[in-house]
Design a protein around this motif. Structure first.
Motif, PDB file in Angstrom:
ATOM      1  N   ILE A  11       0.823  -1.206   0.000  1.00  0.00           N
ATOM      2  CA  ILE A  11       0.000   0.000   0.000  1.00  0.00           C
ATOM      3  C   ILE A  11       0.863   1.264   0.000  1.00  0.00           C
ATOM      4  O   ILE A  11       0.390   2.336  -0.360  1.00  0.00           O
ATOM      5  N   SER A  12       2.126   1.121   0.375  1.00  0.00           N
ATOM      6  CA  SER A  12       3.029   2.276   0.364  1.00  0.00           C
ATOM      7  C   SER A  12       3.262   2.800  -1.047  1.00  0.00           C
ATOM      8  O   SER A  12       3.687   3.948  -1.223  1.00  0.00           O
ATOM      9  N   ASN A  13       2.980   1.984  -2.073  1.00  0.00           N
ATOM     10  CA  ASN A  13       3.102   2.448  -3.464  1.00  0.00           C
ATOM     11  C   ASN A  13       2.113   3.571  -3.772  1.00  0.00           C
ATOM     12  O   ASN A  13       2.310   4.330  -4.720  1.00  0.00           O
ATOM     13  N   TYR A  14       1.030   3.645  -2.970  1.00  0.00           N
ATOM     14  CA  TYR A  14      -0.031   4.617  -3.218  1.00  0.00           C
ATOM     15  C   TYR A  14      -0.153   5.662  -2.123  1.00  0.00           C
ATOM     16  O   TYR A  14      -0.542   6.798  -2.388  1.00  0.00           O
ATOM     17  N   LEU A  15       0.168   5.286  -0.905  1.00  0.00           N
ATOM     18  CA  LEU A  15      -0.007   6.199   0.232  1.00  0.00           C
ATOM     19  C   LEU A  15       1.297   6.935   0.514  1.00  0.00           C
ATOM     20  O   LEU A  15       1.952   6.740   1.539  1.00  0.00           O
ATOM     21  N   LYS A  16       1.681   7.797  -0.398  1.00  0.00           N
ATOM     22  CA  LYS A  16       2.965   8.491  -0.329  1.00  0.00           C
ATOM     23  C   LYS A  16       3.038   9.482   0.825  1.00  0.00           C
ATOM     24  O   LYS A  16       4.138   9.867   1.255  1.00  0.00           O
ATOM     25  N   ASN A  17       1.879   9.903   1.316  1.00  0.00           N
ATOM     26  CA  ASN A  17       1.854  10.909   2.376  1.00  0.00           C
ATOM     27  C   ASN A  17       1.983  10.301   3.770  1.00  0.00           C
ATOM     28  O   ASN A  17       1.998  11.024   4.768  1.00  0.00           O
ATOM     29  N   TYR A  18       2.082   8.980   3.851  1.00  0.00           N
ATOM     30  CA  TYR A  18       2.267   8.313   5.139  1.00  0.00           C
ATOM     31  C   TYR A  18       3.704   7.829   5.285  1.00  0.00           C
ATOM     32  O   TYR A  18       4.425   7.629   4.289  1.00  0.00           O
ATOM     33  N   ASP A  19       4.122   7.594   6.526  1.00  0.00           N
ATOM     34  CA  ASP A  19       5.479   7.126   6.812  1.00  0.00           C
ATOM     35  C   ASP A  19       5.667   5.720   6.216  1.00  0.00           C
ATOM     36  O   ASP A  19       5.047   4.757   6.658  1.00  0.00           O
ATOM     37  N   ARG A  20       6.547   5.617   5.229  1.00  0.00           N
ATOM     38  CA  ARG A  20       6.765   4.358   4.529  1.00  0.00           C
ATOM     39  C   ARG A  20       7.313   3.273   5.468  1.00  0.00           C
ATOM     40  O   ARG A  20       7.000   2.088   5.323  1.00  0.00           O
ATOM     41  N   ASN A  21       8.117   3.689   6.432  1.00  0.00           N
ATOM     42  CA  ASN A  21       8.695   2.714   7.368  1.00  0.00           C
ATOM     43  C   ASN A  21       7.626   2.069   8.234  1.00  0.00           C
ATOM     44  O   ASN A  21       7.706   0.886   8.569  1.00  0.00           O
ATOM     45  N   ILE A  22       6.619   2.853   8.610  1.00  0.00           N
ATOM     46  CA  ILE A  22       5.533   2.311   9.436  1.00  0.00           C
ATOM     47  C   ILE A  22       4.602   1.449   8.590  1.00  0.00           C
ATOM     48  O   ILE A  22       4.165   0.377   9.027  1.00  0.00           O
TER      49      ILE A  22
END
Length: 339
Positions: A87-98
């Motif tokens: 989901i990190s491929n789409y949710l760029k505004n969230y902390d990728r590490n989390i």
């Protein structure tokens, strides 16, 4: 003897128990409506409309299966690479590490381990795929919009509602006479919920018949009146167990938000007497859609309570929906014997 009498009477009892003003049941078998039952009024106040086949109930979390199907369409179309895409491929505004290695699969099976807060803050509660959690349909809807450029409502309207000529399934942004609520006084109970028309909010209103037809679309793997409106493989995936193997065996198994009857799992909303392969979705208002492939049947229940979840007033919603499911089995078994 009416084989669905016990189902109707039980639902009427529950309507009173949970302080609902309205209730309905619709049963489909072999692509035909074989039973309908309606009880009560749209609200508790003077002049309330009587419940009928045109009454549209707010189905609350039952709506997540519409978001799930939109996700499946996006995957089938190639807009989303796969169920296991991070989901990190789409949710760029969230902390990728989390976000870590959390995938679309974790979203649709309620195993992300994440808590999303305001201002793009996300907190890790447990490792993905190791425990069960509440639904996050708004996050999946956000991903779908970023991947496709379309809202959930636009996708489902184009690919499902228009081909099926649905007219009583709507994300409402304004009042309407057929909505099961008091549209003249939204502060009263049951309340009128009006939100976004994008398909991610809790303002989906549906008639009992059209919710049954929604279940029947899944039962028939996308075939309606001989026409394959969506690929069969898409529905095979949506209604099969997609829960990661890492989830403890005592926890429920899900497809794309649908609860799947799995004999290994006792901690389920589905009545234990319902046959393996049954899948179901339930909303906080008491609305549910149960699809039973073994009987080629769909059973819908509608109510408009606002406190069926959370043990409010001592109500055990799990025992209720399990009891309802067992009564479905009893009725359909009788129906098969009569036939």
């Amino acid at each position: 003897m009416d084989i669905f009498n016990d189902l109707d009477q039980y639902t009427n009892q529950i309507k009173d128990r949970i302080a609902a003003s309205a209730a309905a049941i619709c049963v489909m078998k072999d692509n035909k409506i074989i039973h309908e039952w309606y009880s009560g009024f749209h609200h508790f106040h003077k002049g309330a409309r009587k419940v009928d086949r045109y009454s549209q109930f707010n189905v609350y979390s039952t709506r997540v299966t519409y978001i799930g199907l939109a996700a499946a369409i996006a995957i089938n179309d190639g807009a989303i690479k796969s169920l296991d895409e991070p989901i990190s491929n789409y949710l760029k505004n969230y902390d990728r590490n989390i976000l870590g290695s959390t995938t679309i699969r974790h979203l649709v099976t309620r195993t992300t381990g994440l808590h999303f807060q305001k201002d793009s803050v996300v907190v890790r509660k447990f490792a993905e795929g190791t425990s069960f959690e509440g639904k996050k349909p708004e996050i999946l809807a956000e991903i779908i919009k970023k991947a496709t450029g379309k809202t959930v409502a636009e996708i489902i309207d184009e690919r499902v509602f228009k081909p099926l000529e649905f007219s009583q399934t709507e994300w409402r942004t304004e009042g309407k006479e057929t909505l099961v609520c008091d549209i003249n006084d939204p502060t009263t109970y049951p309340t009128l919920r009006l939100e976004s028309n994008e398909g991610s909010d809790r303002n989906l209103y549906i008639s009992a018949r059209e919710l049954a037809l929604w279940g029947n679309l899944h039962l028939n793997k996308g075939v309606i009146q001989g026409q394959q409106i969506l690929p069969k493989a898409l529905f095979d995936n949506v209604t099969s167990v997609n829960t990661p193997n890492s989830l403890p065996v005592q926890l429920p198994r899900l497809g794309y938000f649908w609860w799947i009857q799995d004999k290994k799992v006792a901690n389920s909303e589905i009545g234990p007497d319902l046959p393996e392969g049954t899948y179901q979705i339930l909303g906080a208002s008491g609305c549910s859609c149960t699809v039973i492939p073994e009987h080629n049947a769909v059973v819908v229940r509608m109510t408009n309570s606002l406190w069926t979840f959370g043990g409010k007033n001592g109500f055990d919603y799990t025992s209720d929906i399990q009891r309802f499911g067992n009564l479905i089995t009893q009725a359909l078994n009788q129906q098969s014997n009569v036939s």
